[in-house]
Scaffold this active site. Sequence first.
Site, PDB file in Angstrom:
ATOM      1  N   HIS B 202      35.471  36.961  27.273  1.00 36.98           N
ATOM      2  CA  HIS B 202      34.518  38.070  27.147  1.00 36.98           C
ATOM      3  C   HIS B 202      34.679  38.820  25.826  1.00 36.98           C
ATOM      4  O   HIS B 202      33.804  39.578  25.427  1.00 36.98           O
ATOM      5  CB  HIS B 202      34.625  38.997  28.362  1.00 36.98           C
ATOM      6  N   LYS B 228      22.249  30.674  38.739  1.00 36.91           N
ATOM      7  CA  LYS B 228      22.627  29.300  38.374  1.00 36.91           C
ATOM      8  C   LYS B 228      24.002  28.969  38.957  1.00 36.91           C
ATOM      9  O   LYS B 228      24.227  27.856  39.447  1.00 36.91           O
ATOM     10  CB  LYS B 228      22.649  29.161  36.853  1.00 36.91           C
ATOM     11  N   GLU B 272      48.764  11.552  44.054  1.00 38.10           N
ATOM     12  CA  GLU B 272      47.331  11.633  44.351  1.00 38.10           C
ATOM     13  C   GLU B 272      46.519  11.244  43.111  1.00 38.10           C
ATOM     14  O   GLU B 272      47.031  11.252  41.991  1.00 38.10           O
ATOM     15  CB  GLU B 272      46.961  13.064  44.782  1.00 38.10           C
TER      16      GLU B 272
END
Lengths: 116, 378
Positions: B202, B228, B272
């Site tokens: 920001h 969105k 994984e």
Amino acid sequence: MASAATKSVGFLGQLSNSMKRFVFRMSGYNQYGLFHDDCLYENDDVKEALRRLPQNLKDDRHYRMHRAIHLSMTKTVLPKDEWFSYEEDHTKGRYLQPYLQEVITERKEREEWNKK
Amino acid sequence: MTMPIRKSHPLFKILNGAIVDLPAPANISTLWNFGSLLGLCLVIQIVTGLFLAMHYTAHVDLAFSSVAHICRDVNYGWLLRTLHANGASFFFICLYMHTGRGIYYGSFLYLHAWSVGVVILLLVMATAFLGYVLPWGQMSFWGATVITNLFSAIPYIGTDLVQWIWGGFAVDNATLTRFFTFHFLFPFIVAAATIIHILFIHQTGSNNPLGIVSNVDKVPFHPYFTFKDITGFIVMLAALILLTLLNPYLLGDPDNFIPANPLVTPAHIQPEWYFLFAYAILRSIPNKLGGVIALVMSILILLVLPFTHAAKFRSLTFYPLNQVMFWSLVSIVFLLTWIGARPVEDPYVLTGQILTVLYFSYYVINPLTLIWWDKMLD
């Protein structure tokens, strides 16, 4: 008879020229209505050069960038007849270079001076 | 006329500055949705994880059956467990998409946000590794054993370090309890790091697909990107729910349905899917310490990107040759993922080694190609 002002370009020169035109076409920023100097990443040198740009060049730049962002948002490009040509990009499209070179030269002079 | 409360209230004005009046580039694409999706993934993991933690027992004799108890007896325990396991997979899908977007569009030039982002990636990887141990299945135990043993490759302090991590001379109860503790703690550190990450973004504003400064055409975050992002949430939640309800163990390892047995080594120990590319890189180097360094560097090399950027333009949008190289990198990572799941035999060994070299080569060849392309444009 060839003009005295025309310099003949050898095979390698022609190849290099063709390659540069190909690279320009493939880059595609002209399809968004942008010049080369519109796309430069704004490091400190470019920011200072932009600060020194005359207002009319700044306004033209802002217009082109606004148009390009809108085109990007709509996922389209300009009609082909509006794309800047290689020659236009190498003349009008390098509007920032004189100011940028000035800024870079000044910075290098300052760095050299600070070493002493 | 008085200022609206969203701008004047000390708390609301912070939220207003983040998700209402925040100026955002008009042309940011779907690839910019993954930041908010990662926030959603974190919330899902924390909420499901908190409820799982109410019923889970971190003890070697009770862990496996406490997970079975959750799935069979706790109200909606089966849903909490499968959402948490598959939520982790979606977390990594979003992480890799978000990072890939950053590499392609030159977002790494926001140095502070990028550095914090790499820290978040490492923290989430650590959290996922710790969490996978908790069910105390065969793959939980042996995965923990393989990965923690890697630290013994560190010269001089290696063996002591590993035994300190284990809390003993092997992966055992002390390891399980502390892994549960850290698995619980880390997500909150991730949340704090995420807030810092957003704070830095920001300061500068978002990047955009063209890589040019977008101050000339900004739109308010609300309503354009609130709606969105909500659309993105719906799409991701739909995919997560479909996977969780239709085929919840698709991405899992069948060996983890067998309780951990230190006396029986599984035929194929593998992590994984989201760690397989790094696992392939680790196994490609014949030397133990070399493999560990390559594993760590496969992620830390992201920190080098801002310093090797020598191109005139920020994004790869106007560099078609480098776009081909980027997609080659993506393909290489997919192939490394495949190799990570293959046994350590021919022809997979050599293939993995070649892909490892190609993976690291991208970070060298890409800047050089960018410099050449810029020279041709001059």
